[in-house]
Design an enzyme around this catalytic site. Sequence first.
Site, PDB file in Angstrom:
ATOM      1  N   HIS A  73     -35.009 -40.896  45.070  1.00 49.83           N
ATOM      2  CA  HIS A  73     -35.352 -42.048  45.132  1.00 49.83           C
ATOM      3  C   HIS A  73     -33.691 -42.630  46.242  1.00 49.83           C
ATOM      4  O   HIS A  73     -33.016 -44.067  45.941  1.00 49.83           O
ATOM      5  CB  HIS A  73     -35.633 -43.263  45.071  1.00 49.83           C
ATOM      6  CG  HIS A  73     -36.962 -43.061  44.387  1.00 49.83           C
ATOM      7  ND1 HIS A  73     -38.086 -43.232  44.962  1.00 49.83           N
ATOM      8  CD2 HIS A  73     -37.318 -43.676  43.221  1.00 49.83           C
ATOM      9  CE1 HIS A  73     -39.458 -43.371  44.638  1.00 49.83           C
ATOM     10  NE2 HIS A  73     -39.106 -43.302  43.516  1.00 49.83           N
ATOM     11  N   ARG A  76     -32.021 -35.619  38.100  1.00 49.61           N
ATOM     12  CA  ARG A  76     -33.596 -36.489  38.869  1.00 49.61           C
ATOM     13  C   ARG A  76     -33.960 -35.827  40.377  1.00 49.61           C
ATOM     14  O   ARG A  76     -33.564 -35.817  40.792  1.00 49.61           O
ATOM     15  CB  ARG A  76     -34.348 -37.762  38.873  1.00 49.61           C
ATOM     16  CG  ARG A  76     -35.345 -37.817  39.290  1.00 49.61           C
ATOM     17  CD  ARG A  76     -35.639 -39.875  38.572  1.00 49.61           C
ATOM     18  NE  ARG A  76     -35.562 -39.945  39.689  1.00 49.61           N
ATOM     19  CZ  ARG A  76     -35.858 -41.463  39.925  1.00 49.61           C
ATOM     20  NH1 ARG A  76     -36.834 -42.512  38.412  1.00 49.61           N
ATOM     21  NH2 ARG A  76     -35.165 -42.481  41.035  1.00 49.61           N
ATOM     22  N   ASP A  88     -30.263 -23.714  38.763  1.00 46.40           N
ATOM     23  CA  ASP A  88     -29.272 -22.246  39.295  1.00 46.40           C
ATOM     24  C   ASP A  88     -27.790 -23.030  39.385  1.00 46.40           C
ATOM     25  O   ASP A  88     -26.863 -22.401  39.406  1.00 46.40           O
ATOM     26  CB  ASP A  88     -30.220 -21.547  41.010  1.00 46.40           C
ATOM     27  CG  ASP A  88     -30.555 -20.779  40.157  1.00 46.40           C
ATOM     28  OD1 ASP A  88     -30.566 -20.658  38.661  1.00 46.40           O
ATOM     29  OD2 ASP A  88     -31.419 -20.274  40.576  1.00 46.40           O
ATOM     30  N   GLU A 141     -44.440 -43.382  33.827  1.00 44.13           N
ATOM     31  CA  GLU A 141     -43.920 -44.750  34.638  1.00 44.13           C
ATOM     32  C   GLU A 141     -44.833 -45.163  35.169  1.00 44.13           C
ATOM     33  O   GLU A 141     -45.222 -46.257  35.783  1.00 44.13           O
ATOM     34  CB  GLU A 141     -43.694 -43.876  36.062  1.00 44.13           C
ATOM     35  CG  GLU A 141     -42.698 -43.330  35.617  1.00 44.13           C
ATOM     36  CD  GLU A 141     -42.142 -42.519  37.100  1.00 44.13           C
ATOM     37  OE1 GLU A 141     -41.407 -43.500  38.183  1.00 44.13           O
ATOM     38  OE2 GLU A 141     -41.950 -41.672  37.237  1.00 44.13           O
ATOM     39  N   ASP A 148     -41.894 -48.278  38.615  1.00 46.07           N
ATOM     40  CA  ASP A 148     -43.684 -48.041  38.699  1.00 46.07           C
ATOM     41  C   ASP A 148     -44.490 -48.442  37.974  1.00 46.07           C
ATOM     42  O   ASP A 148     -45.798 -48.767  38.145  1.00 46.07           O
ATOM     43  CB  ASP A 148     -43.670 -46.831  38.338  1.00 46.07           C
ATOM     44  CG  ASP A 148     -42.841 -45.800  39.713  1.00 46.07           C
ATOM     45  OD1 ASP A 148     -43.464 -46.169  41.025  1.00 46.07           O
ATOM     46  OD2 ASP A 148     -41.899 -45.317  40.007  1.00 46.07           O
TER      47      ASP A 148
END
Length: 252
Positions: A48, A73, A87, A151, A177
Amino acid sequence: MMRPVNGFKRALAEGRQQIGIWNTVGGQVVAEALATAGYDWILLDTEHSQTDVPDLLGMLQAVAPYPVEAVVRPAANDTVLIKRILDFGALTLLIPYVQTADEAKAAVAAIRYAPRGVRGVSYLTRATRYGTVPDYAARAEEELCLIVQAETVATLERIGEIAAVDGVNAIFIGPADLAASMGLPGQAGHPEVKAMVERAIHAIRAAGKPAGILTGDPVFAQRCIELGTTFTAVGIDLSLMLDGARARRAMF
């Protein structure tokens, strides 16, 4: 050269409270500035926010010199996104919207090399310190920490199944959520949502996993800590900036 050590993972295993802050404003400057603020962990958010995967490399580098642990995230529980973020040297991932044990297993597979998983192998990455960690592929998993995000009401009903998945290190509750799934969109502070969060914390702890949450309500954050959250995010950068700006404007 030695592999980087994941202090956040060790703290969770030891049950030490870790206070965090959410970074949604992209770029190295804000991430680095937040890293000086004394928090135990900082969440670099690509779900977000305008931050995209290529931006993370510089942000991780900016945060690295400071005594704070970076958690990233991804935008989704996606093998390719997870591979690229790992990575870049991220050690802890918060995977959004994991609703079933099978989805948790997919996330675990994405952080593990074959034959235990499906993570692609590359030796010239920041994660391997550009090829100077000789045993990286064999032992990378030891320092990686996987958090899955619960969520929805349906997810909370499956906490036991999700927590039992080998490789899931912790479970994070997403109140916004969760509120929407309860028919209360935009009302994360609603008493029914808070009650559901409290039940979720108990369920996660009963399943033997560390529980985490994000809330901008200091009173509720303290309540969650008392109930057993051990990684607790207590603010979002943009929200804190706007609160300060509005309060200052109100003075004049």
